[in-house]
Design a protein around this motif. Structure first.
Motif, short mmCIF file in Angstrom:
data_model
loop_
_atom_site.label_atom_id
_atom_site.label_comp_id
_atom_site.label_asym_id
_atom_site.label_seq_id
_atom_site.Cartn_x
_atom_site.Cartn_y
_atom_site.Cartn_z
N ALA A 211 -8.27 -4.18 39.70
CA ALA A 211 -8.07 -3.04 39.10
C ALA A 211 -9.56 -2.00 39.60
O ALA A 211 -10.58 -2.52 39.52
N GLU A 212 -9.31 -1.19 40.61
CA GLU A 212 -10.13 -0.57 41.41
C GLU A 212 -9.78 0.94 41.87
O GLU A 212 -8.66 0.92 42.08
N ASP A 213 -10.38 1.68 41.62
CA ASP A 213 -10.00 3.24 41.96
C ASP A 213 -10.78 3.75 43.21
O ASP A 213 -10.22 4.81 43.71
N ASN A 214 -11.57 3.03 43.86
CA ASN A 214 -12.18 3.48 44.95
C ASN A 214 -11.44 2.92 46.18
O ASN A 214 -11.42 1.73 46.29
N GLU A 215 -10.80 3.57 46.86
CA GLU A 215 -9.68 3.09 47.86
C GLU A 215 -10.42 2.36 49.15
O GLU A 215 -10.02 1.45 49.62
N THR A 216 -11.71 2.70 49.36
CA THR A 216 -12.38 1.84 50.40
C THR A 216 -12.83 0.36 49.89
O THR A 216 -12.40 -0.68 50.43
N HIS A 228 -5.54 -15.59 52.20
CA HIS A 228 -5.08 -16.83 51.58
C HIS A 228 -3.69 -16.43 50.71
O HIS A 228 -3.42 -17.13 49.83
N ASN A 229 -3.05 -15.34 51.19
CA ASN A 229 -1.72 -15.14 50.69
C ASN A 229 -1.64 -14.95 49.21
O ASN A 229 -0.69 -15.37 48.63
N HIS A 230 -2.66 -14.22 48.62
CA HIS A 230 -2.47 -14.05 47.02
C HIS A 230 -1.50 -13.22 46.88
O HIS A 230 -1.40 -12.02 47.60
N LYS A 231 -0.90 -13.21 45.69
CA LYS A 231 -0.14 -12.07 45.18
C LYS A 231 -0.85 -11.24 44.27
O LYS A 231 -1.44 -11.53 43.32
N VAL A 232 -1.01 -10.14 44.91
CA VAL A 232 -1.69 -8.92 44.38
C VAL A 232 -1.12 -7.90 43.63
O VAL A 232 -0.20 -7.27 44.21
N ALA A 233 -1.52 -7.50 42.53
CA ALA A 233 -1.14 -6.08 41.95
C ALA A 233 -2.19 -5.35 41.77
O ALA A 233 -3.43 -5.89 41.57
N VAL A 234 -1.97 -3.90 41.88
CA VAL A 234 -3.40 -3.09 41.87
C VAL A 234 -3.07 -2.23 40.81
O VAL A 234 -1.93 -1.48 40.55
N ALA A 235 -3.98 -1.70 40.09
CA ALA A 235 -4.32 -0.84 39.18
C ALA A 235 -5.30 0.18 39.46
O ALA A 235 -6.46 -0.34 40.06
N MET A 244 -0.38 -3.41 33.24
CA MET A 244 0.17 -4.09 34.45
C MET A 244 -0.19 -5.71 34.20
O MET A 244 0.62 -6.70 34.62
N ALA A 245 -1.23 -5.81 33.44
CA ALA A 245 -1.63 -7.51 33.16
C ALA A 245 -0.55 -7.95 32.22
O ALA A 245 -0.07 -9.08 32.55
N GLN A 246 0.07 -6.98 31.42
CA GLN A 246 1.17 -7.88 30.40
C GLN A 246 2.48 -8.06 31.12
O GLN A 246 3.23 -8.78 30.82
N SER A 247 2.94 -7.38 32.40
CA SER A 247 4.08 -7.55 33.04
C SER A 247 3.73 -8.54 34.09
O SER A 247 4.44 -9.48 34.42
N PHE A 248 2.62 -8.60 34.98
CA PHE A 248 2.39 -9.11 36.06
C PHE A 248 1.69 -10.60 35.78
O PHE A 248 1.96 -11.61 36.33
N ARG A 249 1.14 -10.72 34.33
CA ARG A 249 0.44 -11.95 33.95
C ARG A 249 -0.40 -12.56 34.87
O ARG A 249 -0.02 -13.72 35.60
#
Length: 324
Positions: A211-216, A228-235, A244-249
């Motif tokens: 969860a980060e709003d600064n693009e840099t 390390h090939n983590h599966k990442v979701a971005v908010a 997103m946490a509720q669907s991505f777990r």
């Protein structure tokens, strides 16, 4: 635009290299090379830039030093970083001296001495730290980012060497590093490749919500996690993070504290009120430093606190600590 783009790409590549080393994902390709092979070519590459500033460059290499076991490409990068540093901070009509000598039977020592502005005594201990700049406005104007010397230190340490600086403000600086004088016959015992830090490699392939709003900041964090090939979701705001946490777990959440719509602390409270996220590690990301800020974030529900800009070594340590 082209120049700025290349400069930004160079910064990103340096940060990624730092992240790879800290993650144990960078290898040293050992081969037989003479000091001239990683000293002379960087000097030649930068000759036009030194000439433009009317800076004379002299090189002295101990004739008794023959071939040694090093990663020639990485040693060239070390030299380029040190020479670039000397170029930035040495005024016109200055001088840079490069010396290569043998220190006892075990080490080679390379020195890059300039007649630049020098470094104040209280700054010396921090010059190899990430993003450190002795004078922020001046260093940025000269093209410094505080990344090059941090990467240089890691590349030297990958070889098992040491690095340091001697300087007097207003009188110039001498940056030096050592490399172990391994003999060619050591190749059989050490191999052509040395895997660095394999035993401390962080976990891979985990679900992480950022969860980060600064693009840099977001770009840098995503680049680090990609190693390390983590599966990442971005908010990009706290409301999105909760939804997103509720669907991505996620198995871990990196939570920026200052975000639009809902801030990171409020989002953390909402997540902690849900049984499924009562034990999920939530790491606060904030520019606020000090124990008072950290205590506040933890008291609200964050598991740990990471200061910005996020450094790869700290990030990987947190992942290893909280993700099985």
């Amino acid at each position: 635009m082209d120049s700025s783009g290349k400069h930004l790409l160079s910064q990103i590549n340096d940060i990624l290299d730092i992240a790879k080393i800290d993650a144990g994902a960078m290898e040293v390709q050992l081969g037989q090379y003479s000091p001239q092979e990683f000293i002379n070519s960087p000097v030649a590459w930068m000759a036009a830039q030194f000439k433009k500033k009317k800076i004379s460059v002299e090189t002295s290499i101990d004739a008794d030093i023959s071939t040694m076991l090093v990663d020639c490409r990485k040693c060239r990068q070390i030299m380029l970083n040190l020479l670039s540093n000397a170029l930035k901070f040495t005024p016109e009509d200055g001088q840079v001296n490069i010396g290569v000598l043998q220190k006892g039977d075990a080490n080679l020592r390379v020195e890059v001495k300039d007649t630049g502005m020098g470094i104040e005594a209280h700054e010396l201990q921090d010059v190899f730290s990430e993003f450190h700049q002795t004078d922020h406005a001046r260093d940025e104007q000269l093209g410094g980012t505080g990344i090059g010397l941090a990467l240089t230190r890691r590349l030297v340490e990958l070889h098992g060497g040491d690095i340091g600086v001697e300087s007097e403000f207003g009188e110039g600086s001498t940056f030096w590093f050592t490399l172990p004088l391994k003999k060619p016959e050591d190749i059989e015992s050490e191999g052509q490749e040395m895997e660095i830090g394999a035993a401390t490699t962080p976990p891979a392939g985990n679900r992480i919500l950022v969860a980060e709003d600064n693009e840099t900041n977001l770009s840098l964090i995503l680049d680090m996690l990609s190693i390390h090939n983590h599966k990442v979701a971005v908010a990009r705001n706290g409301k999105e993070a909760v939804e997103m946490a509720q669907s991505f777990r996620p198995e871990l959440v990196l939570m920026d504290i200052r975000m639009p719509i809902i801030g990171g602390l409020e989002a953390t409270k909402l997540l902690r009120s849900m049984p499924e996220f009562a034990e999920t590690p939530i790491i606060a990301l904030t520019a606020s430093t000090g124990s008072e800020a950290e205590d506040k974030h933890i008291s609200i529900g964050c598991t740990e606190h990471l200061p910005k800009p996020v450094q790869s070594q700290q990030l990987f340590a947190v992942l290893k600590k909280y993700i099985a």
